[in-house]
Design a protein around this motif. Structure first.
Motif, PDB file in Angstrom:
ATOM      1  N   THR A   1       0.860  -1.179   0.000  1.00  0.00           N
ATOM      2  CA  THR A   1       0.000   0.000   0.000  1.00  0.00           C
ATOM      3  C   THR A   1       0.904   1.240   0.000  1.00  0.00           C
ATOM      4  N   PRO A   2       0.377   2.392  -0.425  1.00  0.00           N
ATOM      5  CA  PRO A   2       1.203   3.605  -0.463  1.00  0.00           C
ATOM      6  C   PRO A   2       1.774   3.998   0.908  1.00  0.00           C
ATOM      7  N   ASP A   3       1.059   3.639   1.965  1.00  0.00           N
ATOM      8  CA  ASP A   3       1.492   4.016   3.319  1.00  0.00           C
ATOM      9  C   ASP A   3       2.045   2.826   4.100  1.00  0.00           C
ATOM     10  N   ALA A   4       2.538   1.805   3.386  1.00  0.00           N
ATOM     11  CA  ALA A   4       3.019   0.585   4.033  1.00  0.00           C
ATOM     12  C   ALA A   4       4.156   0.895   5.013  1.00  0.00           C
ATOM     13  N   THR A   5       4.199   0.086   6.079  1.00  0.00           N
ATOM     14  CA  THR A   5       5.247   0.212   7.096  1.00  0.00           C
ATOM     15  C   THR A   5       5.863  -1.160   7.330  1.00  0.00           C
ATOM     16  N   MET A   6       7.021  -1.149   8.006  1.00  0.00           N
ATOM     17  CA  MET A   6       7.666  -2.410   8.319  1.00  0.00           C
ATOM     18  C   MET A   6       8.508  -2.253   9.578  1.00  0.00           C
ATOM     19  N   ALA A   7       8.831  -3.406  10.164  1.00  0.00           N
ATOM     20  CA  ALA A   7       9.702  -3.441  11.336  1.00  0.00           C
ATOM     21  C   ALA A   7      10.704  -4.571  11.162  1.00  0.00           C
ATOM     22  N   ASP A   8      11.884  -4.357  11.710  1.00  0.00           N
ATOM     23  CA  ASP A   8      12.940  -5.364  11.703  1.00  0.00           C
ATOM     24  C   ASP A   8      13.401  -5.552  13.141  1.00  0.00           C
ATOM     25  N   ASP A   9      13.346  -6.790  13.622  1.00  0.00           N
ATOM     26  CA  ASP A   9      13.713  -7.113  15.006  1.00  0.00           C
ATOM     27  C   ASP A   9      13.021  -6.197  16.020  1.00  0.00           C
ATOM     28  N   GLY A  10      11.735  -5.912  15.764  1.00  0.00           N
ATOM     29  CA  GLY A  10      10.926  -5.160  16.717  1.00  0.00           C
ATOM     30  C   GLY A  10      10.998  -3.650  16.611  1.00  0.00           C
ATOM     31  N   SER A  11      11.832  -3.113  15.710  1.00  0.00           N
ATOM     32  CA  SER A  11      11.945  -1.660  15.547  1.00  0.00           C
ATOM     33  C   SER A  11      11.449  -1.244  14.176  1.00  0.00           C
ATOM     34  N   ASP A  12      10.581  -0.225  14.144  1.00  0.00           N
ATOM     35  CA  ASP A  12      10.126   0.290  12.861  1.00  0.00           C
ATOM     36  C   ASP A  12      11.312   0.859  12.089  1.00  0.00           C
ATOM     37  N   ARG A  13      11.300   0.633  10.792  1.00  0.00           N
ATOM     38  CA  ARG A  13      12.375   1.088   9.903  1.00  0.00           C
ATOM     39  C   ARG A  13      11.779   1.884   8.750  1.00  0.00           C
ATOM     40  N   ASP A  14      12.619   2.674   8.107  1.00  0.00           N
ATOM     41  CA  ASP A  14      12.226   3.343   6.866  1.00  0.00           C
ATOM     42  C   ASP A  14      12.148   2.267   5.790  1.00  0.00           C
ATOM     43  N   LEU A  15      10.952   2.028   5.296  1.00  0.00           N
ATOM     44  CA  LEU A  15      10.716   0.901   4.405  1.00  0.00           C
ATOM     45  C   LEU A  15      11.572   0.986   3.140  1.00  0.00           C
ATOM     46  N   ALA A  16      11.567   2.111   2.439  1.00  0.00           N
ATOM     47  CA  ALA A  16      12.292   2.216   1.167  1.00  0.00           C
ATOM     48  C   ALA A  16      13.786   1.988   1.376  1.00  0.00           C
ATOM     49  N   GLU A  17      14.345   2.598   2.402  1.00  0.00           N
ATOM     50  CA  GLU A  17      15.769   2.454   2.683  1.00  0.00           C
ATOM     51  C   GLU A  17      16.097   1.018   3.067  1.00  0.00           C
ATOM     52  N   TRP A  18      15.246   0.409   3.895  1.00  0.00           N
ATOM     53  CA  TRP A  18      15.493  -0.948   4.363  1.00  0.00           C
ATOM     54  C   TRP A  18      15.457  -1.952   3.216  1.00  0.00           C
ATOM     55  N   VAL A  19      14.425  -1.887   2.371  1.00  0.00           N
ATOM     56  CA  VAL A  19      14.326  -2.878   1.295  1.00  0.00           C
ATOM     57  C   VAL A  19      15.470  -2.732   0.300  1.00  0.00           C
ATOM     58  N   ASP A  20      15.918  -1.508   0.058  1.00  0.00           N
ATOM     59  CA  ASP A  20      17.074  -1.337  -0.824  1.00  0.00           C
ATOM     60  C   ASP A  20      18.317  -1.964  -0.197  1.00  0.00           C
ATOM     61  N   ARG A  21      18.562  -1.678   1.077  1.00  0.00           N
ATOM     62  CA  ARG A  21      19.780  -2.141   1.748  1.00  0.00           C
ATOM     63  C   ARG A  21      19.752  -3.646   2.026  1.00  0.00           C
ATOM     64  N   GLU A  22      18.622  -4.166   2.493  1.00  0.00           N
ATOM     65  CA  GLU A  22      18.558  -5.553   2.953  1.00  0.00           C
ATOM     66  C   GLU A  22      18.101  -6.547   1.888  1.00  0.00           C
ATOM     67  N   ILE A  23      17.428  -6.058   0.840  1.00  0.00           N
ATOM     68  CA  ILE A  23      16.918  -6.979  -0.177  1.00  0.00           C
ATOM     69  C   ILE A  23      17.555  -6.737  -1.542  1.00  0.00           C
ATOM     70  N   PHE A  24      17.313  -5.566  -2.109  1.00  0.00           N
ATOM     71  CA  PHE A  24      17.614  -5.401  -3.535  1.00  0.00           C
ATOM     72  C   PHE A  24      19.069  -5.104  -3.860  1.00  0.00           C
ATOM     73  N   SER A  25      19.788  -4.380  -3.042  1.00  0.00           N
ATOM     74  CA  SER A  25      21.200  -4.132  -3.357  1.00  0.00           C
ATOM     75  C   SER A  25      22.097  -5.263  -2.873  1.00  0.00           C
ATOM     76  N   THR A  26      21.532  -6.199  -2.091  1.00  0.00           N
ATOM     77  CA  THR A  26      22.333  -7.288  -1.523  1.00  0.00           C
ATOM     78  C   THR A  26      21.821  -8.676  -1.921  1.00  0.00           C
ATOM     79  N   HIS A  27      20.993  -8.743  -2.959  1.00  0.00           N
ATOM     80  CA  HIS A  27      20.522 -10.014  -3.509  1.00  0.00           C
ATOM     81  C   HIS A  27      19.816 -10.880  -2.462  1.00  0.00           C
ATOM     82  N   GLY A  28      18.852 -10.297  -1.764  1.00  0.00           N
ATOM     83  CA  GLY A  28      18.099 -11.036  -0.756  1.00  0.00           C
ATOM     84  C   GLY A  28      17.361 -12.227  -1.349  1.00  0.00           C
TER      85      GLY A  28
END
Length: 108
Positions: free
Chosen positions: A33-60
């Protein structure tokens, strides 16, 4: 025992895993959704930054071992170029339109 992505019960979660594993950022973002949120290990994270760093730039990559909550919670071996492989759990909130409004992940 790994569950094949095509056999995951929830369509949104199935599409999420497929987009991660095929490194398809555009398909991944269309699932949220446009306002989607996420958390990693119990802490909310910036979704766009997190998915780039943890998934797409690192071949998740996700290998799902178990699913529960009607397919909206999975236990998976997650790997990327930064951290290697770890056992993780993922929980998803899926809206009526089939898009994901929140996901939470962390080490299992």
């Amino acid at each position: 025992m790994t569950i094949q992505t095509a056999k995951l019960r929830d369509p949104a979660v199935r599409a999420f895993v497929s987009a991660v594993n095929s490194h398809d950022r555009e398909a991944f973002l269309r699932l949220l959704t446009p306002d989607a949120t996420m958390a990693d290990d119990g802490s909310d994270r910036d979704l766009a930054e997190w998915v780039d760093r943890e998934i797409f730039s690192t071949h998740g990559h996700l290998r799902v071992d178990n699913e529960s909550n009607g397919g909206r919670a999975i236990l998976a071996r997650y790997s990327n170029d930064t951290w290697g492989e770890m056992r993780t759990e993922w929980r998803f909130v899926v809206e009526e339109d089939g898009r994901i409004s929140r996901f939470e992940t962390g080490q299992a």
